[in-house]
Enzyme design. Structure first.
Site, short mmCIF file in Angstrom:
data_model
loop_
_atom_site.label_atom_id
_atom_site.label_comp_id
_atom_site.label_asym_id
_atom_site.label_seq_id
_atom_site.Cartn_x
_atom_site.Cartn_y
_atom_site.Cartn_z
N GLU A 106 64.43 61.46 30.01
CA GLU A 106 62.78 61.56 29.80
C GLU A 106 62.89 61.56 31.61
O GLU A 106 61.21 61.50 31.59
CB GLU A 106 62.08 60.14 29.49
CG GLU A 106 62.56 60.51 28.28
CD GLU A 106 61.94 58.44 27.85
OE1 GLU A 106 62.01 57.90 27.93
OE2 GLU A 106 62.16 59.28 26.29
N HIS A 138 74.99 61.84 38.92
CA HIS A 138 74.72 60.57 39.00
C HIS A 138 74.30 60.36 38.11
O HIS A 138 74.64 60.02 36.86
CB HIS A 138 73.26 60.41 39.98
CG HIS A 138 72.53 60.92 39.35
ND1 HIS A 138 71.44 61.25 37.84
CD2 HIS A 138 71.27 62.24 39.60
CE1 HIS A 138 70.26 61.68 37.79
NE2 HIS A 138 70.80 62.62 39.01
N GLN A 143 64.89 79.34 38.29
CA GLN A 143 63.80 77.94 37.84
C GLN A 143 63.74 77.60 39.87
O GLN A 143 62.75 76.44 39.95
CB GLN A 143 64.10 77.14 36.96
CG GLN A 143 65.37 76.37 37.80
CD GLN A 143 66.19 75.18 36.23
OE1 GLN A 143 66.62 76.36 35.77
NE2 GLN A 143 65.93 74.18 36.64
N GLY A 198 72.28 58.57 35.91
CA GLY A 198 71.32 59.47 35.32
C GLY A 198 71.71 60.43 34.14
O GLY A 198 71.76 60.51 33.04
N HIS A 199 72.60 61.26 34.74
CA HIS A 199 73.43 61.91 33.93
C HIS A 199 74.78 61.59 33.66
O HIS A 199 74.96 62.11 31.84
CB HIS A 199 74.68 63.33 34.60
CG HIS A 199 73.55 63.94 35.51
ND1 HIS A 199 73.39 64.17 36.57
CD2 HIS A 199 72.81 64.94 35.69
CE1 HIS A 199 72.90 65.15 37.66
NE2 HIS A 199 72.14 65.44 36.45
O1 PAF Z 1 66.82 69.27 34.14
C1 PAF Z 1 68.28 70.42 34.79
O2 PAF Z 1 69.06 69.84 35.03
C2 PAF Z 1 67.39 71.53 34.53
O3 PAF Z 1 66.61 71.76 33.94
C3 PAF Z 1 67.90 71.92 33.36
C4 PAF Z 1 67.65 71.60 31.57
C5 PAF Z 1 69.37 72.15 33.12
C6 PAF Z 1 67.81 73.49 33.01
O4 PAF Z 1 68.64 74.55 33.81
#
Ligand code: PAF
Length: 281
Positions: A149, A34, A61, A36-37
């Site tokens: 952030e 999106h 995660q 942000g990326h």
């Molecule tokens: O922020 C994210 O998209 C994830 O936590 C990351 C830093 C790529 C690690 O999987």
């Protein structure tokens, strides 16, 4: 743009970039791009010669298989968006490629920064993040790595991880990108129905109210936090997890309400848990 799926090829490609005298910028992501990326990729492009982006939905995660399964994925679209902003290397490994021996026995424990806030609500989450970030930084080698952030606790603990483990990486934090009504861009926003989408703006409204309380002379953290809690309480679709004012480095209670502070908030809106934060001076 080179699309790479193997760890060895990614390690070679990034080391070739450095061998050619170019500065490498790495943007670690889980895809479903999106704005942000895109802003992270643009920030990397503005200060590095070659931008690498990783796209890997890291199973370590996620606390449940259903949360992992619900994570949006659209690799073809991500590839064209990355290409459009001039990314040089796109690393998109499979889980089997990242963890060829199954779940890793060695994990990176991020310490006390990971215990509270998001860590308290999502046990094991930051160990998974720290482990995969360490792997990605080890594969890419010396670089500048860009993190949003928006995930402020993640950014704080990645900075600490890099310092504690002497990794040859410069971490760059980039400002949160927001929709026009203030909602922070997030891959999770796509799971909000129209009513929840509109209710979700309550997180940013609460942060703004907290900031205003500080600027109009609040003397105690509890006063600022109560202001944010009150804003969220007025939105019946939102269920607050936490709304706190913290020191931006330790993420603990600030010694005083002067200098730089961070307001952090997490709430469930309909089926989606959202987080946001705001810096205040
Ligand atoms: O922020 C994210 O998209 C994830 O936590 C990351 C830093 C790529 C690690 O999987």
């Amino acid at each position: 743009m080179e699309v790479i799926t193997s760890r060895d090829e990614f390690r070679k490609a990034t080391s070739d970039v450095r061998a050619g005298g170019s500065r490498l910028g790495l943007v670690p992501t889980m895809g479903a791009f999106h704005e942000g990326h895109i802003s992270l990729l643009r920030a990397a492009a503005s200060s590095c010669d070659v931008v690498a982006v990783s796209i890997f939905v890291n199973p370590l995660q996620f606390s449940s298989a259903s949360d992992l399964a619900q994570y949006p994925a659209d690799l073809d679209k991500d590839i064209s968006m990355a290409q459009a902003v001039g990314v040089g290397l796109l690393f998109a490994p499979s889980a089997q490629e990242m963890y060829p021996r199954g779940e890793p026995e060695t994990r990176v424990e991020p310490g006390p920064l990971a215990d509270r806030l998001e860590g308290a609500s999502r046990p094991g989450h930051f160990t998974g993040v720290a482990t995969v970030v360490t792997k990605l930084l080890s594969l890419s080698g010396r670089c500048r790595a860009f993190f949003g952030e928006k995930d402020f606790q993640q950014l704080a603990l990645v900075r600490r991880l890099v310092a504690d483990l002497d990794l040859d990486v410069e971490i760059v934090g980039c400002p949160t990108v927001r929709e026009s009504d203030g909602l922070a861009c997030s891959s999770r926003n796509r799971r909000l129905g129209p009513d929840d989408r509109s209710a979700a703006t309550v997180l940013f409204k609460a942060l703004e109210a907290g900031r205003d309380a500080l600027s109009t002379g609040a003397r105690q953290s509890a006063e600022v936090e109560a202001t944010m809690v009150g804003v969220v309480a007025a939105e019946r679709r939102a269920e607050l997890d936490y709304a706190v004012v913290v020191d931006p480095v330790t993420l603990g209670s600030p010694a005083s309400l002067s200098g730089e502070l961070r307001l952090l908030i997490a709430a469930r809106v309909g089926p989606v848990r959202l987080i946001d934060n705001l810096g205040v001076k």
